[in-house]
Design a protein around this motif. Structure first.
Motif, PDB file in Angstrom:
ATOM      1  N   LEU A   1       8.554   7.329   3.319  1.00  0.00           N
ATOM      2  CA  LEU A   1       7.525   7.069   2.298  1.00  0.00           C
ATOM      3  C   LEU A   1       6.134   7.429   2.814  1.00  0.00           C
ATOM      4  O   LEU A   1       5.308   7.959   2.064  1.00  0.00           O
ATOM      5  CB  LEU A   1       7.587   5.610   1.841  1.00  0.00           C
ATOM      6  N   THR A   2       5.878   7.183   4.077  1.00  0.00           N
ATOM      7  CA  THR A   2       4.572   7.527   4.659  1.00  0.00           C
ATOM      8  C   THR A   2       4.380   9.037   4.715  1.00  0.00           C
ATOM      9  O   THR A   2       3.275   9.540   4.463  1.00  0.00           O
ATOM     10  CB  THR A   2       4.409   6.896   6.053  1.00  0.00           C
ATOM     11  N   ILE A   3       5.434   9.774   5.016  1.00  0.00           N
ATOM     12  CA  ILE A   3       5.348  11.242   5.000  1.00  0.00           C
ATOM     13  C   ILE A   3       4.975  11.727   3.606  1.00  0.00           C
ATOM     14  O   ILE A   3       4.116  12.608   3.447  1.00  0.00           O
ATOM     15  CB  ILE A   3       6.679  11.869   5.473  1.00  0.00           C
ATOM     16  N   ILE A   4       5.585  11.136   2.587  1.00  0.00           N
ATOM     17  CA  ILE A   4       5.265  11.506   1.200  1.00  0.00           C
ATOM     18  C   ILE A   4       3.801  11.170   0.899  1.00  0.00           C
ATOM     19  O   ILE A   4       3.074  11.968   0.294  1.00  0.00           O
ATOM     20  CB  ILE A   4       6.202  10.803   0.208  1.00  0.00           C
ATOM     21  N   PHE A   5       3.344   9.994   1.338  1.00  0.00           N
ATOM     22  CA  PHE A   5       1.951   9.594   1.102  1.00  0.00           C
ATOM     23  C   PHE A   5       0.978  10.554   1.780  1.00  0.00           C
ATOM     24  O   PHE A   5      -0.052  10.921   1.198  1.00  0.00           O
ATOM     25  CB  PHE A   5       1.712   8.163   1.586  1.00  0.00           C
TER      26      PHE A   5
ATOM     27  N   TRP B   1      23.411  -1.401   4.248  1.00  0.00           N
ATOM     28  CA  TRP B   1      23.559  -0.624   3.015  1.00  0.00           C
ATOM     29  C   TRP B   1      22.852  -1.296   1.841  1.00  0.00           C
ATOM     30  O   TRP B   1      22.373  -0.625   0.947  1.00  0.00           O
ATOM     31  CB  TRP B   1      25.036  -0.371   2.697  1.00  0.00           C
ATOM     32  N   LEU B   2      22.768  -2.634   1.882  1.00  0.00           N
ATOM     33  CA  LEU B   2      22.074  -3.366   0.820  1.00  0.00           C
ATOM     34  C   LEU B   2      20.558  -3.180   0.935  1.00  0.00           C
ATOM     35  O   LEU B   2      19.828  -3.343  -0.035  1.00  0.00           O
ATOM     36  CB  LEU B   2      22.438  -4.855   0.893  1.00  0.00           C
TER      37      LEU B   2
ATOM     38  N   PRO C   1      18.310   0.394  -2.164  1.00  0.00           N
ATOM     39  CA  PRO C   1      17.034   0.340  -2.899  1.00  0.00           C
ATOM     40  C   PRO C   1      15.933   1.146  -2.218  1.00  0.00           C
ATOM     41  O   PRO C   1      15.035   1.658  -2.882  1.00  0.00           O
ATOM     42  CB  PRO C   1      16.690  -1.153  -2.954  1.00  0.00           C
ATOM     43  N   GLY C   2      16.011   1.296  -0.895  1.00  0.00           N
ATOM     44  CA  GLY C   2      15.029   2.117  -0.196  1.00  0.00           C
ATOM     45  C   GLY C   2      15.113   3.568  -0.625  1.00  0.00           C
ATOM     46  O   GLY C   2      14.098   4.212  -0.906  1.00  0.00           O
ATOM     47  N   VAL C   3      16.318   4.086  -0.711  1.00  0.00           N
ATOM     48  CA  VAL C   3      16.518   5.466  -1.161  1.00  0.00           C
ATOM     49  C   VAL C   3      16.094   5.607  -2.626  1.00  0.00           C
ATOM     50  O   VAL C   3      15.457   6.594  -3.003  1.00  0.00           O
ATOM     51  CB  VAL C   3      17.990   5.900  -0.950  1.00  0.00           C
ATOM     52  N   ALA C   4      16.416   4.611  -3.438  1.00  0.00           N
ATOM     53  CA  ALA C   4      16.015   4.646  -4.855  1.00  0.00           C
ATOM     54  C   ALA C   4      14.493   4.664  -4.992  1.00  0.00           C
ATOM     55  O   ALA C   4      13.947   5.377  -5.845  1.00  0.00           O
ATOM     56  CB  ALA C   4      16.604   3.455  -5.602  1.00  0.00           C
ATOM     57  N   LEU C   5      13.801   3.898  -4.153  1.00  0.00           N
ATOM     58  CA  LEU C   5      12.333   3.894  -4.191  1.00  0.00           C
ATOM     59  C   LEU C   5      11.782   5.267  -3.802  1.00  0.00           C
ATOM     60  O   LEU C   5      10.860   5.771  -4.456  1.00  0.00           O
ATOM     61  CB  LEU C   5      11.784   2.813  -3.253  1.00  0.00           C
ATOM     62  N   ILE C   6      12.352   5.865  -2.783  1.00  0.00           N
ATOM     63  CA  ILE C   6      11.925   7.212  -2.363  1.00  0.00           C
ATOM     64  C   ILE C   6      12.126   8.205  -3.504  1.00  0.00           C
ATOM     65  O   ILE C   6      11.227   8.982  -3.839  1.00  0.00           O
ATOM     66  CB  ILE C   6      12.694   7.657  -1.098  1.00  0.00           C
ATOM     67  N   ILE C   7      13.298   8.174  -4.123  1.00  0.00           N
ATOM     68  CA  ILE C   7      13.600   9.086  -5.226  1.00  0.00           C
ATOM     69  C   ILE C   7      12.625   8.874  -6.384  1.00  0.00           C
ATOM     70  O   ILE C   7      12.065   9.825  -6.928  1.00  0.00           O
ATOM     71  CB  ILE C   7      15.063   8.914  -5.696  1.00  0.00           C
ATOM     72  N   GLY C   8      12.400   7.623  -6.749  1.00  0.00           N
ATOM     73  CA  GLY C   8      11.484   7.317  -7.845  1.00  0.00           C
ATOM     74  C   GLY C   8      10.069   7.803  -7.593  1.00  0.00           C
ATOM     75  O   GLY C   8       9.423   8.378  -8.474  1.00  0.00           O
TER      76      GLY C   8
ATOM     77  N   THR D   1      13.853  -0.491  -9.152  1.00  0.00           N
ATOM     78  CA  THR D   1      14.056  -0.763  -7.735  1.00  0.00           C
ATOM     79  C   THR D   1      13.309  -2.019  -7.315  1.00  0.00           C
ATOM     80  O   THR D   1      13.866  -2.871  -6.612  1.00  0.00           O
ATOM     81  CB  THR D   1      13.604   0.439  -6.877  1.00  0.00           C
ATOM     82  N   LEU D   2      12.064  -2.157  -7.742  1.00  0.00           N
ATOM     83  CA  LEU D   2      11.300  -3.356  -7.389  1.00  0.00           C
ATOM     84  C   LEU D   2      11.939  -4.610  -7.971  1.00  0.00           C
ATOM     85  O   LEU D   2      12.039  -5.645  -7.294  1.00  0.00           O
ATOM     86  CB  LEU D   2       9.840  -3.220  -7.848  1.00  0.00           C
ATOM     87  N   ILE D   3      12.387  -4.527  -9.209  1.00  0.00           N
ATOM     88  CA  ILE D   3      13.065  -5.671  -9.837  1.00  0.00           C
ATOM     89  C   ILE D   3      14.353  -5.989  -9.093  1.00  0.00           C
ATOM     90  O   ILE D   3      14.647  -7.159  -8.800  1.00  0.00           O
ATOM     91  CB  ILE D   3      13.328  -5.391 -11.335  1.00  0.00           C
ATOM     92  N   ALA D   4      15.122  -4.955  -8.752  1.00  0.00           N
ATOM     93  CA  ALA D   4      16.357  -5.169  -7.995  1.00  0.00           C
ATOM     94  C   ALA D   4      16.065  -5.811  -6.640  1.00  0.00           C
ATOM     95  O   ALA D   4      16.791  -6.713  -6.191  1.00  0.00           O
ATOM     96  CB  ALA D   4      17.102  -3.850  -7.810  1.00  0.00           C
TER      97      ALA D   4
END
Length: 136
Positions: free
Chosen positions: A12-16, A74-75, A79-86, A114-117
């Motif tokens: 996420l930091t790389i994306i930022f 994995w739990l 959601p970490g991968v989902a946040l990255i994708i979003g 993802t945040l709600i999950a």
């Protein structure tokens, strides 16, 4: 240890950083020191970066809490991968002229879901630890 959180936060930091460099590049190109100077491409880049900075910290905090409380890797990772994708979809949707609102909406759906999950996962996992495991 926060191994999964470290990986997710690093990506996420790389994306930022990439979004930040886009803003810096457009500021230099358009000779704008503050604000967007009326340049639509700069305004989009600023909002993509700002929107990212507004939502990602909550996700990282919730991911870290989940991992610190001993949730399976994995739990934490899903959601970490989902946040990255979003966040990637949203940034792409807002930065490509003309703005692709369908991608922005999809990116925000990924992010909010993802945040709600993560909120639900943290509450359920914490209550499980508190009442089931502590009760033994």
């Amino acid at each position: 240890m926060l191994l999964v959180t470290s990986i997710i936060a690093s990506v996420l930091t790389i994306i930022f950083i990439k979004l930040s460099f886009a803003v810096i590049g457009l500021r230099r190109k358009n000779k704008v020191g503050l604000g967007s100077g009326g340049y639509e491409d700069l305004e989009r880049a600023i909002r993509a970066q700002g929107n990212f900075a507004e939502y990602v910290p909550f996700g990282i905090i919730l991911i870290a809490c989940l991992e610190l409380n001993g949730a399976p890797w994995w739990l934490v990772a899903i959601p970490g991968v989902a946040l990255i994708i979003g966040r990637l979809i949203h940034a792409k949707g807002i930065n490509v002229p003309p703005p692709d609102f369908s991608k922005r909406i999809l990116g925000m759906k990924f992010t909010f879901n993802t945040l709600i999950a993560l909120v639900v996962l943290n509450l359920v996992w914490s209550l499980y630890l508190l009442f089931v495991l502590e009760g033994k």
